[in-house]
Write an enzyme that holds these catalytic residues in place. Structure first.
Site, PDB file in Angstrom:
ATOM      1  CE1 TYR A 234      -4.169  -5.297   8.089  1.00 33.53           C
ATOM      2  CE2 TYR A 234      -5.604  -5.962   6.282  1.00 33.53           C
ATOM      3  CZ  TYR A 234      -5.200  -5.008   7.199  1.00 33.53           C
ATOM      4  OH  TYR A 234      -5.829  -3.782   7.242  1.00 33.53           O
TER       5      TYR A 234
ATOM      6  CG  ASP B 189      -2.053   0.919   1.243  1.00 35.63           C
ATOM      7  OD1 ASP B 189      -2.247   1.594   0.217  1.00 35.63           O
ATOM      8  OD2 ASP B 189      -2.770   0.993   2.261  1.00 35.63           O
TER       9      ASP B 189
ATOM     10  CB  THR C 194       0.860 -13.112   2.469  1.00 35.18           C
ATOM     11  OG1 THR C 194       1.528 -12.285   1.510  1.00 35.18           O
ATOM     12  CG2 THR C 194      -0.225 -13.927   1.810  1.00 35.18           C
TER      13      THR C 194
HETATM   14  N1  AR6 Z   1       5.172  -5.173  -4.805  1.00 36.10           N
HETATM   15  C1  AR6 Z   1       4.551  -6.348  -4.646  1.00 36.10           C
HETATM   16  N2  AR6 Z   1       4.307  -6.916  -3.452  1.00 36.10           N
HETATM   17  C2  AR6 Z   1       4.739  -6.234  -2.361  1.00 36.10           C
HETATM   18  C3  AR6 Z   1       5.404  -4.988  -2.432  1.00 36.10           C
HETATM   19  C4  AR6 Z   1       5.621  -4.448  -3.741  1.00 36.10           C
HETATM   20  N3  AR6 Z   1       6.207  -3.267  -3.918  1.00 36.10           N
HETATM   21  N4  AR6 Z   1       5.707  -4.592  -1.154  1.00 36.10           N
HETATM   22  C5  AR6 Z   1       5.256  -5.561  -0.332  1.00 36.10           C
HETATM   23  N5  AR6 Z   1       4.687  -6.559  -1.049  1.00 36.10           N
HETATM   24  P1  AR6 Z   1       1.255  -6.099   3.004  1.00 36.10           P
HETATM   25  P2  AR6 Z   1      -1.375  -7.055   3.951  1.00 36.10           P
HETATM   26  C6  AR6 Z   1       4.080  -7.820  -0.602  1.00 36.10           C
HETATM   27  O1  AR6 Z   1       1.797  -6.043   4.382  1.00 36.10           O
HETATM   28  O2  AR6 Z   1      -0.738  -8.206   4.620  1.00 36.10           O
HETATM   29  C7  AR6 Z   1      -0.760  -2.003   4.826  1.00 36.10           C
HETATM   30  O3  AR6 Z   1      -0.273  -1.160   5.828  1.00 36.10           O
HETATM   31  C8  AR6 Z   1       4.513  -8.416   0.710  1.00 36.10           C
HETATM   32  O4  AR6 Z   1       5.707  -9.174   0.545  1.00 36.10           O
HETATM   33  O5  AR6 Z   1       1.572  -4.992   2.070  1.00 36.10           O
HETATM   34  O6  AR6 Z   1      -2.588  -7.291   3.096  1.00 36.10           O
HETATM   35  C9  AR6 Z   1      -2.200  -1.715   4.479  1.00 36.10           C
HETATM   36  O7  AR6 Z   1      -2.497  -0.343   4.580  1.00 36.10           O
HETATM   37  C10 AR6 Z   1       3.332  -9.310   1.046  1.00 36.10           C
HETATM   38  O8  AR6 Z   1       3.503 -10.606   0.460  1.00 36.10           O
HETATM   39  O9  AR6 Z   1      -0.375  -6.215   3.004  1.00 36.10           O
HETATM   40  C11 AR6 Z   1      -2.936  -2.533   5.488  1.00 36.10           C
HETATM   41  O10 AR6 Z   1      -3.072  -1.837   6.715  1.00 36.10           O
HETATM   42  C12 AR6 Z   1       2.149  -8.641   0.352  1.00 36.10           C
HETATM   43  O11 AR6 Z   1       2.702  -7.578  -0.425  1.00 36.10           O
HETATM   44  C13 AR6 Z   1      -2.080  -3.735   5.678  1.00 36.10           C
HETATM   45  O12 AR6 Z   1      -0.761  -3.327   5.313  1.00 36.10           O
HETATM   46  C14 AR6 Z   1       1.104  -8.098   1.287  1.00 36.10           C
HETATM   47  O13 AR6 Z   1       1.737  -7.484   2.397  1.00 36.10           O
HETATM   48  C15 AR6 Z   1      -2.479  -4.855   4.762  1.00 36.10           C
HETATM   49  O14 AR6 Z   1      -1.731  -6.001   5.074  1.00 36.10           O
END
Ligand code: AR6
Length: 175
Positions: free
Chosen positions: A125, A34, A122
């Site tokens: 969360y 995000d 993943t």
């Molecule tokens: N490109 C692709 N994947 C990514 C990138 C990127 N640039 N950066 C991280 N990931 P997360 P959630 C992957 O924590 O678990 C936020 O604060 C990472 O390796 O981004 O759904 C939101 O505002 C992981 O596999 O999202 C919410 O509050 C995946 O993205 C909360 O985090 C998801 O990790 C959502 O948590």
């Protein structure tokens, strides 16, 4: 027929019609993917999110909304809110499936042909990666089978090593 692709990298670099953001229900940004999307896309994304908030008061878990991609190569961002992992008996799998389905449905309604997903839920969360990947692959495959003319390509963009390994093994087994 929709082509499904698994790749490793940064979703903000993807040249597709829409990238999906793993957002939170405030739609006001956060860490992880995000934060990366808002940083790379610039203030136009947050402005569009604020307008949606003013209209409908945020986005519930499992639902999705669409905004501009701002300065991103992708013209659209689809923001969806994944479930927080809470042991697995709190409807997490159904809510995660809703994220993928509702994002694809929005893409279909906007006539989009290519979409890239991060590994929703993943990271912060805490959803176990193998379980999340199974839900993601199954839900996307089912949707594409039901709507064979909708999308040309769906990308699963793995950022971390563990997701990359999980997706590679699952995609092989189930292809
Ligand atoms: N490109 C692709 N994947 C990514 C990138 C990127 N640039 N950066 C991280 N990931 P997360 P959630 C992957 O924590 O678990 C936020 O604060 C990472 O390796 O981004 O759904 C939101 O505002 C992981 O596999 O999202 C919410 O509050 C995946 O993205 C909360 O985090 C998801 O990790 C959502 O948590």
């Amino acid at each position: 027929m929709t082509q499904l692709h698994v790749l490793r990298g940064d979703i903000t670099k993807m040249e597709v019609n829409a990238i999906v953001n793993a957002a939170n229900s405030s739609l006001l940004g956060g860490g992880g993917v995000d934060g990366a999307i808002h940083r790379a896309g610039g203030p136009a994304i947050l402005e569009a999110c604020r307008a949606i908030r003013a209209r409908q008061g945020g986005c519930a878990t499992g639902k999705a909304v669409i905004t501009t991609g701002g300065k991103l190569p992708a013209p659209y961002v689809i923001h969806t809110v994944g479930p927080v992992w809470n042991g697995g008996r709190h409807n997490e799998a159904a809510l995660l499936a809703d994220c993928y389905r509702n994002s694809l449905q929005l893409a279909l309604e906007h006539g989009l042909k290519s979409i890239a997903f991060p590994n929703i839920s993943t990271g912060i969360y805490g959803y176990p990666k193998a379980e999340a990947a199974e839900v993601a692959l199954r839900t996307v495959r089912d949707f594409c089978a039901e709507h064979p003319e909708a999308l040309e390509a769906v990308y699963f963009v793995c950022f971390d090593e563990e997701n990359w390994r999980v997706y590679q093994s699952l995609a092989c087994i189930t292809n």
